[in-house]
Scaffold this motif. Structure first.
Motif, PDB file in Angstrom:
ATOM      1  N   UNK A 194     -11.348  16.915 -26.935  1.00  0.00           N
ATOM      2  CA  UNK A 194     -10.825  16.791 -25.573  1.00  0.00           C
ATOM      3  C   UNK A 194     -10.902  15.380 -25.013  1.00  0.00           C
ATOM      4  N   UNK A 195     -11.860  14.589 -25.495  1.00  0.00           N
ATOM      5  CA  UNK A 195     -12.032  13.245 -24.940  1.00  0.00           C
ATOM      6  C   UNK A 195     -10.796  12.378 -25.162  1.00  0.00           C
ATOM      7  N   UNK A 196     -10.014  12.689 -26.194  1.00  0.00           N
ATOM      8  CA  UNK A 196      -8.817  11.905 -26.484  1.00  0.00           C
ATOM      9  C   UNK A 196      -7.792  12.017 -25.364  1.00  0.00           C
ATOM     10  N   UNK A 197      -7.889  13.062 -24.565  1.00  0.00           N
ATOM     11  CA  UNK A 197      -6.916  13.283 -23.487  1.00  0.00           C
ATOM     12  C   UNK A 197      -7.401  12.803 -22.127  1.00  0.00           C
ATOM     13  N   UNK A 198      -8.598  12.247 -22.069  1.00  0.00           N
ATOM     14  CA  UNK A 198      -9.110  11.785 -20.772  1.00  0.00           C
ATOM     15  C   UNK A 198      -8.287  10.618 -20.244  1.00  0.00           C
ATOM     16  N   UNK A 199      -8.094  10.613 -18.948  1.00  0.00           N
ATOM     17  CA  UNK A 199      -7.368   9.538 -18.272  1.00  0.00           C
ATOM     18  C   UNK A 199      -8.082   9.215 -16.964  1.00  0.00           C
ATOM     19  N   UNK A 200      -7.753   8.096 -16.378  1.00  0.00           N
ATOM     20  CA  UNK A 200      -8.246   7.755 -15.050  1.00  0.00           C
ATOM     21  C   UNK A 200      -9.758   7.657 -14.971  1.00  0.00           C
TER      22      UNK A 200
ATOM     23  N   UNK B  80     -16.499   6.091  -1.196  1.00  0.00           N
ATOM     24  CA  UNK B  80     -15.599   7.103  -1.759  1.00  0.00           C
ATOM     25  C   UNK B  80     -14.774   6.576  -2.920  1.00  0.00           C
ATOM     26  N   UNK B  81     -14.942   5.288  -3.285  1.00  0.00           N
ATOM     27  CA  UNK B  81     -14.184   4.709  -4.383  1.00  0.00           C
ATOM     28  C   UNK B  81     -14.936   4.826  -5.704  1.00  0.00           C
ATOM     29  N   UNK B  82     -14.257   5.281  -6.708  1.00  0.00           N
ATOM     30  CA  UNK B  82     -14.874   5.410  -8.031  1.00  0.00           C
ATOM     31  C   UNK B  82     -15.302   4.045  -8.579  1.00  0.00           C
ATOM     32  N   UNK B  83     -14.447   3.041  -8.416  1.00  0.00           N
ATOM     33  CA  UNK B  83     -14.686   1.747  -9.038  1.00  0.00           C
ATOM     34  C   UNK B  83     -15.989   1.090  -8.637  1.00  0.00           C
ATOM     35  N   UNK B  84     -16.402   1.247  -7.380  1.00  0.00           N
ATOM     36  CA  UNK B  84     -17.638   0.608  -6.931  1.00  0.00           C
ATOM     37  C   UNK B  84     -18.859   1.230  -7.609  1.00  0.00           C
ATOM     38  N   UNK B  85     -18.870   2.574  -7.695  1.00  0.00           N
ATOM     39  CA  UNK B  85     -19.989   3.259  -8.348  1.00  0.00           C
ATOM     40  C   UNK B  85     -19.995   2.990  -9.849  1.00  0.00           C
ATOM     41  N   UNK B  86     -18.802   2.966 -10.455  1.00  0.00           N
ATOM     42  CA  UNK B  86     -18.716   2.694 -11.891  1.00  0.00           C
ATOM     43  C   UNK B  86     -19.228   1.293 -12.208  1.00  0.00           C
ATOM     44  N   UNK B  87     -18.929   0.335 -11.343  1.00  0.00           N
ATOM     45  CA  UNK B  87     -19.425  -1.032 -11.553  1.00  0.00           C
ATOM     46  C   UNK B  87     -20.951  -1.072 -11.455  1.00  0.00           C
TER      47      UNK B  87
ATOM     48  N   UNK C  15       0.826  -1.219   0.000  1.00  0.00           N
ATOM     49  CA  UNK C  15       0.000   0.000   0.000  1.00  0.00           C
ATOM     50  C   UNK C  15       0.856   1.264   0.000  1.00  0.00           C
ATOM     51  N   UNK C  16       2.113   1.142   0.468  1.00  0.00           N
ATOM     52  CA  UNK C  16       2.993   2.303   0.502  1.00  0.00           C
ATOM     53  C   UNK C  16       3.370   2.794  -0.894  1.00  0.00           C
ATOM     54  N   UNK C  17       3.214   1.937  -1.891  1.00  0.00           N
ATOM     55  CA  UNK C  17       3.592   2.293  -3.262  1.00  0.00           C
ATOM     56  C   UNK C  17       2.550   3.161  -3.961  1.00  0.00           C
ATOM     57  N   UNK C  18       1.365   3.293  -3.350  1.00  0.00           N
ATOM     58  CA  UNK C  18       0.290   3.997  -4.025  1.00  0.00           C
ATOM     59  C   UNK C  18      -0.530   3.027  -4.860  1.00  0.00           C
ATOM     60  N   UNK C  19      -1.384   3.576  -5.723  1.00  0.00           N
ATOM     61  CA  UNK C  19      -2.312   2.720  -6.466  1.00  0.00           C
ATOM     62  C   UNK C  19      -2.611   3.316  -7.834  1.00  0.00           C
ATOM     63  N   UNK C  20      -3.345   2.548  -8.634  1.00  0.00           N
ATOM     64  CA  UNK C  20      -3.752   3.017  -9.957  1.00  0.00           C
ATOM     65  C   UNK C  20      -4.587   4.285  -9.840  1.00  0.00           C
ATOM     66  N   UNK C  21      -4.717   4.981 -10.962  1.00  0.00           N
ATOM     67  CA  UNK C  21      -5.367   6.292 -10.970  1.00  0.00           C
ATOM     68  C   UNK C  21      -6.839   6.240 -10.584  1.00  0.00           C
ATOM     69  N   UNK C  22      -7.480   5.076 -10.704  1.00  0.00           N
ATOM     70  CA  UNK C  22      -8.916   4.998 -10.398  1.00  0.00           C
ATOM     71  C   UNK C  22      -9.174   4.516  -8.978  1.00  0.00           C
ATOM     72  N   UNK C  23      -8.123   4.290  -8.198  1.00  0.00           N
ATOM     73  CA  UNK C  23      -8.275   3.867  -6.801  1.00  0.00           C
ATOM     74  C   UNK C  23      -7.957   5.057  -5.910  1.00  0.00           C
ATOM     75  N   UNK C  24      -8.927   5.447  -5.092  1.00  0.00           N
ATOM     76  CA  UNK C  24      -8.762   6.629  -4.253  1.00  0.00           C
ATOM     77  C   UNK C  24      -7.792   6.381  -3.097  1.00  0.00           C
ATOM     78  N   UNK C  25      -7.990   5.269  -2.382  1.00  0.00           N
ATOM     79  CA  UNK C  25      -7.174   4.968  -1.203  1.00  0.00           C
ATOM     80  C   UNK C  25      -6.507   3.611  -1.390  1.00  0.00           C
TER      81      UNK C  25
END
Length: 706
Positions: free
Chosen positions: A393-399, A313-320, A189-199
């Motif tokens: 602009x959509x071509x530049x979207x990330x995360x 607070x996690x994006x992934x759960x709502x997106x699913x 967990x000290x390394x951080x996480x992917x852009x779509x994971x908040x914590x």
């Protein structure tokens, strides 16, 4: 297998690249930049002069100072038969340890001594230890996988002069990698996480993402099961990772059993609930009957809904959850849940920030010579590009924004733009409704949730976007400004995209929705803290400003796409050729792919490839070849992509290795090798792809023993 060529970037000031790396240490937030290799060259005829050159590298064994010194030594023997005008007298290898936030460095004097030390964020020297080298080694493997190119060339083009090696080439190095991962797993967990994971958590971080990518790439599922079986005895949360590897290996019954038992012990583990929902969604796609599909989606809905409660607070759960509603064709709920997704800043991978170089040398090995690839750089430089295609602009979207936009385009592809706008106006308070109703009293429901909280006046969110620019999250005033600007620019944009004066721009531009900030502003103007002006709208939501912006961006994508397709039809009706540059075809293919129009994307990518080589276009077509099981076309595309990657110093792409492994599983190693060999290309080029096939044999992948 010959090693990739060695690019060299010459410094203007001696050691300035090392100083720049030291200065950047304090700003690193992810796994760290690629390793830096700095060499001190001495002209043979002028021993008193020194020239500083450097390049970057990933995938080198960083388990000890000796292994890094060995890499520098290999560079001293790289001249092939040419009389050397300079010789390497010193080398410095820098490798970032993201666990302890230290830059591990090995200084080599040739001939002479080897010194190892580490540098902290303040630039101070410290001693190295075995524990620090273990951490550094694991970070180097994770960087090699995380920072590898996917075949499209986009990652390679981000940083100039990076040699990319495969960090795990046999079962012995696999054991070394997994042993290090096991020892340091609970520090991941000290390394951080992917852009779509908040914590970052024990099971959602860069270490676990790297492990899963390794097992997916190599098919070494048994090794993954063994690792996670051991780790889950220490923490039940690891069961979600075990289940994911079992799903990868088609051990669905065992995976479901693991999740079932683990959720009894930890019923609100959001990763396990999300894993269940993802599995049920996939099973719904392959359901034999509508009743079976409906049942599986109903179960997926329960899991996804519970995961949003477990991790709101996690994006992934709502997106699913939104994804489930899209599959159920419950469009209003899908849009409501999408609006509830927590969005946050996109943190890109750490990249080196270097001073302007004095000179750049990008050599080409004879083994990578292929005419269609060698001519690509010159062709790209001379191409003209329509500005309207560059400004999408959509071509530049990330995360999170990229994933949210994908959900929106999926809905549009299924129900159409007009229907999407109708659903949007049913779900959200629109601007004209707000103006008409703002003076009337309101009564609110007492129940609150993430979707309706905005009606009570949520505080303004901090600026968030997918690419760290203001373009992606547009405030209300900016949306209004955008609308007025668009009216003025419509004719200009249209003329840019047309050549015969005819258009079919019949898309309805989305009217702006009201966001929470406007409600609060009007409350202040009226001198009242009461929300007394939404009487008949209390069952509607307030659209988040980022989602309002996404609709505007989607409109622009669809508008350009519609003009393109209309023009194509008109030209064909007149038996005329529709002309675009290769770069424009590549952008149109990307646009069609983004809007989930696969056939049109392939058509544009093929048009691009008919003019010049493009790794992005070819990798886009490769996805379709793989999906349709077109073996010979898949092999032909993969050979060219492998060669292009190798041309730009990368001998390793996890996605291309996965493609070859999947082909061998489906067709058998003998047949795949035969198809490769039968391709009408130079033998030196074919050998590069044979190397990927040999890796599969080394790992005893399915299909390699026949």
């Amino acid at each position: 297998m010959v090693a990739p060529a060695v690019p060299e970037i010459t410094e203007e000031v001696l050691h300035e690249s090392i100083d720049a790396r030291t200065d950047s240490l304090i700003a690193l937030r992810e796994l760290g930049p690629p390793d830096l290799v700095h060499l001190l060259r001495q002209p043979v005829r002028n021993p008193g002069k020194h020239i500083g050159v450097y390049h970057h590298v990933t995938g080198v064994d960083a388990s000890s100072s000796a292994s890094l010194a060995a890499y520098i030594n290999t560079l001293t023997y790289r001249e092939h038969g040419q009389p050397a005008t300079t010789k390497i007298v010193e080398g410095l290898y820098c490798c970032y340890n993201a666990f302890s936030r230290l830059d591990m460095r090995v200084h080599v004097t040739i001939p002479g001594t080897v010194e190892s030390y580490c540098v902290d964020e303040r630039g101070e020297k410290k001693k190295t230890t075995d524990e620090l080298w273990l951490e550094t080694y694991l970070c180097s493997v994770l960087r090699a996988y995380s920072y590898a190119d996917d075949g499209s060339g986009e990652t390679i083009r981000k940083i100039m002069g990076v040699r990319r090696f495969n960090p795990v080439t046999n079962t012995e190095t696999e054991h070394k990698f997994l042993s290090a991962a096991e020892q340091l797993f609970f520090k991941g967990w000290q390394l951080g996480s992917d852009a779509v994971v908040q914590v970052p958590t024990t099971v959602s971080n860069h270490l676990t993402a790297g492990l899963l990518k390794y097992f997916h790439t190599t098919g070494r599922y048994a090794s993954g099961v063994n690792l996670f079986e051991k780790l889950r005895t220490q923490n039940v949360e690891v069961s979600s990772l075990l289940a994911k590897v079992l799903f990868m290996g088609n051990e669905e019954v065992d995976a479901v059993r693991v999740l079932h038992e683990a959720l009894k012990e930890s019923p609100m583990d959001y990763v396990m609930l999300d894993t269940q929902a993802e599995f049920l969604l996939k099973k719904a796609e392959t359901a034999a009957t509508p009743e079976q599909r409906e049942e599986r989606l109903r179960m997926a809905l329960g899991c996804a809904d519970r995961s949003t409660i477990a991790a709101p607070s996690e994006f992934g759960t709502w997106a699913r959850l939104a994804q489930v509603y899209v599959a159920m064709e419950d469009w209003e709920n899908a849009l409501t849940i999408l609006n509830s997704c927590p969005m946050f800043n996109y943190q890109d991978k750490d990249a080196p920030v270097m001073p302007e170089p004095k000179d750049i040398y990008l050599p080409t090995l004879p083994e990578t010579r292929l005419d269609e690839i060698d001519s690509e750089p010159e062709a790209r430089y001379s191409e003209q590009i329509d500005p309207s295609l560059l400004n999408l602009r959509a071509a530049n979207y990330r995360g999170t924004f990229k994933q949210a936009y994908s959900l929106l385009t999926e809905m549009t592809a299924k129900i159409g733009w007009d229907q999407l706008l109708k659903i949007r106006s049913n779900v959200f308070v629109m601007e004209d409704e707000y103006r008409n109703e703002r003076q009337e009293p309101v009564s609110y429901p007492t129940k609150r949730n993430a979707s309706t909280d905005a009606l009570r006046g949520t505080p303004d969110l901090p600026p968030t976007n997918g690419d760290a620019t203001d373009d992606e999250v547009t405030g209300k005033d900016e949306v209004a400004s955008e609308k007025s600007k668009q009216d003025d620019a419509d004719s200009a944009n249209t003329s840019n995209l047309t050549t015969n004066g005819q258009t079919n721009d019949n898309l309805e531009r989305p009217s702006s929705a009201v966001d929470p900030g406007d409600v609060k502003k009007s409350d202040g103007e009226n001198g009242s803290n009461e929300d007394g002006h939404l009487s008949r709208l209390n069952n509607k939501r307030l659209c988040e400003r980022w989602l309002d912006s996404l609709f505007m961006v989607l409109y622009e994508d669809l508008r350009v796409y519609t003009i393109w397709r209309t023009q194509m039809a008109q030209y064909r009706a007149q038996s005329m050729q529709y002309k675009k540059s290769a770069e424009e075809w590549e952008l149109l293919g990307s646009l069609a792919e983004r809007l989930q129009h696969t056939d049109e994307a392939v058509e544009a990518y093929r048009a691009c490839l008919s003019q010049r080589f493009s790794p992005k276009a070819l990798s886009g077509i490769l996805k379709v070849f793989e999906k349709n099981k077109n073996t010979r076309e898949t092999v032909a595309a993969t050979i060219r992509l492998v060669t292009w990657q190798y041309r730009w110093y990368s001998e390793f792409s996890p996605e291309l290795l996965h493609t070859i492994r999947t082909l061998i599983e489906d067709e058998g190693a003998v047949k795949v090798r035969s198809i490769i060999q039968a391709t009408n290309l130079p033998q030196n080029v074919l050998d590069l792809t044979h190397h990927y096939a040999a890796l599969c044999a080394t790992f005893r992948s399915s299909g390699t023993d026949g």
